[in-house]
Design a protein around this motif. Sequence first.
Motif, PDB file in Angstrom:
ATOM      1  N   ARG A 160      57.007  19.818  18.784  1.00  0.00           N
ATOM      2  CA  ARG A 160      56.724  18.377  18.817  1.00  0.00           C
ATOM      3  C   ARG A 160      55.623  18.134  19.842  1.00  0.00           C
ATOM      4  O   ARG A 160      55.639  18.691  20.931  1.00  0.00           O
ATOM      5  N   PHE A 161      54.651  17.300  19.457  1.00  0.00           N
ATOM      6  CA  PHE A 161      53.510  16.974  20.314  1.00  0.00           C
ATOM      7  C   PHE A 161      53.351  15.470  20.453  1.00  0.00           C
ATOM      8  O   PHE A 161      53.703  14.716  19.542  1.00  0.00           O
ATOM      9  N   GLN A 162      52.741  15.062  21.554  1.00  0.00           N
ATOM     10  CA  GLN A 162      52.280  13.684  21.661  1.00  0.00           C
ATOM     11  C   GLN A 162      51.023  13.558  20.800  1.00  0.00           C
ATOM     12  O   GLN A 162      50.249  14.507  20.666  1.00  0.00           O
ATOM     13  N   ASN A 163      50.842  12.392  20.228  1.00  0.00           N
ATOM     14  CA  ASN A 163      49.759  12.187  19.268  1.00  0.00           C
ATOM     15  C   ASN A 163      48.366  12.523  19.812  1.00  0.00           C
ATOM     16  O   ASN A 163      47.509  12.981  19.060  1.00  0.00           O
ATOM     17  N   ASP A 188      54.708   7.799  18.761  1.00  0.00           N
ATOM     18  CA  ASP A 188      53.994   8.529  19.804  1.00  0.00           C
ATOM     19  C   ASP A 188      53.920  10.040  19.580  1.00  0.00           C
ATOM     20  O   ASP A 188      53.222  10.729  20.322  1.00  0.00           O
ATOM     21  N   HIS A 189      54.649  10.570  18.598  1.00  0.00           N
ATOM     22  CA  HIS A 189      54.767  12.021  18.428  1.00  0.00           C
ATOM     23  C   HIS A 189      54.626  12.460  16.973  1.00  0.00           C
ATOM     24  O   HIS A 189      54.931  11.699  16.061  1.00  0.00           O
ATOM     25  N   ALA A 216      53.331  17.220  27.044  1.00  0.00           N
ATOM     26  CA  ALA A 216      52.940  16.654  25.751  1.00  0.00           C
ATOM     27  C   ALA A 216      53.353  17.528  24.579  1.00  0.00           C
ATOM     28  O   ALA A 216      53.102  17.174  23.427  1.00  0.00           O
TER      29      ALA A 216
END
Length: 123
Positions: free
Chosen positions: A47-50, A72-73, A96
């Motif tokens: 999972r990443f932040q955008n 946000d992800h 992130a």
Amino acid sequence: IDRMEATEIEANEREGNSLFSASVLNKSRKAKVFEMFSGEEVNVSIRFQNWVADRVIDTFGSKITLAPVDKDHFMITALVQVSPPFYNWVTSFGAAAKIIAPQSVVEGMKDYINKICNVYEEE
């Protein structure tokens, strides 16, 4: 090769060209290798932040699916060769990025981070 501009296709036929056709290269799914280190091939969900989407695409290519998680992800699942450089790549995003699955790779990440922390507590 990173983001080339003003490229041209050469008219001359090159020896071995048939070995590198798109159809041949796409027949088998290859695990992403980080810094030429081999490791166990595993489908990993991260999972990443955008805001890091461009860097993820730079690493995995434009065909990687960025699945929205929330506003946000996003998450990806990719076949990677799990190795210290892979863990290093993930940690380059700081908070992130988070490996979600499989649990064995999550535990590997924890061990990797703990070894780094221990270096700073030994003295």
